[in-house]
Write a protein that holds these residues in place. Structure first.
Motif, mmCIF file in Angstrom:
data_model
loop_
_atom_site.group_PDB
_atom_site.id
_atom_site.type_symbol
_atom_site.label_atom_id
_atom_site.label_comp_id
_atom_site.label_asym_id
_atom_site.label_seq_id
_atom_site.Cartn_x
_atom_site.Cartn_y
_atom_site.Cartn_z
ATOM 1 N N PRO A 49 -4.869 36.137 52.989
ATOM 2 C CA PRO A 49 -4.340 37.494 52.994
ATOM 3 C C PRO A 49 -3.508 37.639 51.952
ATOM 4 C CG PRO A 49 -3.443 36.228 54.764
ATOM 5 C CD PRO A 49 -4.400 35.215 54.199
ATOM 6 N N GLU A 50 -3.335 38.676 51.291
ATOM 7 C CA GLU A 50 -2.255 39.197 50.325
ATOM 8 C C GLU A 50 -1.005 39.396 50.989
ATOM 9 O OE1 GLU A 50 -2.584 39.418 46.912
ATOM 10 O OE2 GLU A 50 -4.641 38.813 47.130
ATOM 11 N N PRO A 51 0.105 38.699 50.482
ATOM 12 C CA PRO A 51 1.403 38.980 50.984
ATOM 13 C C PRO A 51 1.643 40.443 50.963
ATOM 14 C CG PRO A 51 1.677 37.936 48.851
ATOM 15 C CD PRO A 51 0.138 37.854 49.404
ATOM 16 N N SER A 52 2.566 40.903 51.872
ATOM 17 C CA SER A 52 2.980 42.234 51.871
ATOM 18 C C SER A 52 4.120 42.316 50.882
ATOM 19 C CB SER A 52 3.402 42.964 53.218
ATOM 20 O OG SER A 52 4.595 41.875 53.683
ATOM 21 N N ILE A 53 4.508 43.407 50.560
ATOM 22 C CA ILE A 53 5.799 43.639 49.657
ATOM 23 C C ILE A 53 6.987 43.024 50.407
ATOM 24 C CG2 ILE A 53 7.502 45.344 48.669
ATOM 25 C CD1 ILE A 53 4.646 45.109 47.035
ATOM 26 N N GLU A 54 7.256 43.285 51.658
ATOM 27 C CA GLU A 54 8.300 42.925 52.494
ATOM 28 C C GLU A 54 8.385 41.123 52.327
ATOM 29 O OE1 GLU A 54 11.353 43.441 53.685
ATOM 30 O OE2 GLU A 54 10.765 45.482 52.757
ATOM 31 N N GLU A 55 7.099 40.749 52.381
ATOM 32 C CA GLU A 55 7.096 39.217 52.453
ATOM 33 C C GLU A 55 7.335 38.657 51.070
ATOM 34 O OE1 GLU A 55 3.568 37.981 55.543
ATOM 35 O OE2 GLU A 55 2.861 38.896 53.615
ATOM 36 N N ILE A 56 7.092 39.355 49.960
ATOM 37 C CA ILE A 56 7.328 38.991 48.566
ATOM 38 C C ILE A 56 8.874 39.033 48.512
ATOM 39 C CG2 ILE A 56 7.186 39.691 46.031
ATOM 40 C CD1 ILE A 56 4.257 40.323 46.882
ATOM 41 N N GLU A 58 11.236 38.949 50.658
ATOM 42 C CA GLU A 58 11.979 37.864 51.620
ATOM 43 C C GLU A 58 11.752 36.572 50.658
ATOM 44 O OE1 GLU A 58 14.068 36.114 54.397
ATOM 45 O OE2 GLU A 58 14.048 38.388 54.199
ATOM 46 N N ALA A 59 10.579 36.134 50.122
ATOM 47 C CA ALA A 59 10.515 35.084 49.537
ATOM 48 C C ALA A 59 11.559 35.093 48.298
ATOM 49 C CB ALA A 59 9.004 35.011 48.944
ATOM 50 N N ILE A 60 11.550 36.000 47.560
ATOM 51 C CA ILE A 60 12.484 36.178 46.345
ATOM 52 C C ILE A 60 14.011 35.966 46.744
ATOM 53 C CG2 ILE A 60 13.464 37.613 44.547
ATOM 54 C CD1 ILE A 60 10.467 38.842 44.410
ATOM 55 N N LYS A 61 14.428 36.644 48.010
ATOM 56 C CA LYS A 61 15.800 36.391 48.465
ATOM 57 C C LYS A 61 16.165 34.996 48.833
ATOM 58 C CE LYS A 61 18.397 37.903 52.375
ATOM 59 N NZ LYS A 61 18.431 38.742 53.649
ATOM 60 N N VAL A 62 15.015 34.573 49.533
ATOM 61 C CA VAL A 62 15.345 32.889 49.917
ATOM 62 C C VAL A 62 15.390 31.982 48.541
ATOM 63 C CG1 VAL A 62 14.146 31.106 51.038
ATOM 64 C CG2 VAL A 62 14.156 33.278 52.044
ATOM 65 N N ARG A 63 14.531 32.269 47.502
ATOM 66 C CA ARG A 63 14.712 31.307 46.558
ATOM 67 C C ARG A 63 15.988 31.661 45.684
ATOM 68 N NH1 ARG A 63 9.284 29.903 43.555
ATOM 69 N NH2 ARG A 63 7.812 29.751 45.313
ATOM 70 N N ARG A 64 16.549 32.837 45.645
ATOM 71 C CA ARG A 64 17.802 33.177 45.122
ATOM 72 C C ARG A 64 18.905 32.651 45.759
ATOM 73 N NH1 ARG A 64 16.782 39.568 43.290
ATOM 74 N NH2 ARG A 64 15.418 38.982 41.405
ATOM 75 N N GLU A 65 18.784 32.568 47.154
ATOM 76 C CA GLU A 65 19.665 32.072 48.109
ATOM 77 C C GLU A 65 20.026 30.638 47.763
ATOM 78 O OE1 GLU A 65 19.155 33.587 51.982
ATOM 79 O OE2 GLU A 65 19.917 35.432 51.460
ATOM 80 N N LYS A 66 18.728 29.865 47.683
ATOM 81 C CA LYS A 66 18.805 28.585 47.713
ATOM 82 C C LYS A 66 19.206 27.969 46.200
ATOM 83 C CE LYS A 66 14.850 27.239 50.527
ATOM 84 N NZ LYS A 66 13.446 26.522 50.462
ATOM 85 N N ALA A 67 18.938 28.963 45.011
ATOM 86 C CA ALA A 67 19.390 28.542 43.755
ATOM 87 C C ALA A 67 21.020 28.847 43.543
ATOM 88 C CB ALA A 67 18.421 29.555 42.833
#
Length: 70
Positions: A49-56, A58-67
């Motif tokens: 399934p294609e990820p929703s805008i919200e999932e995208i 959230e993934a960006i947010k998590v990556r930024r927090e990790k960085a």
């Protein structure tokens, strides 16, 4: 200059360049990115399934927090 038509020479030169740039462990890690399986990528990509805008978002947010934590 490497003879691009000589597959053995091209492979040797490529491996040498990878090892020089990344070291032996890094070269193996890099080569591990290429998973040559026998699956049908075209078929399989539509089965996921294609990820929703919200999932995208959230993934960006998590990556930024990790960085930022590094």
């Amino acid at each position: 200059m490497v003879d691009l038509k000589d597959r053995k020479e091209l492979h040797r030169a490529g491996m040498e360049a990878l090892e020089k740039a990344l070291g032996p462990v890094g070269a193996l890690e890099f080569l591990g990115f290429f998973n040559y399986n026998n699956g049908d990528y075209t078929k399989e990509k539509y089965e996921r399934p294609e990820p929703s805008i919200e999932e995208i978002r959230e993934a960006i947010k998590v990556r930024r927090e990790k960085a930022e934590a590094m």
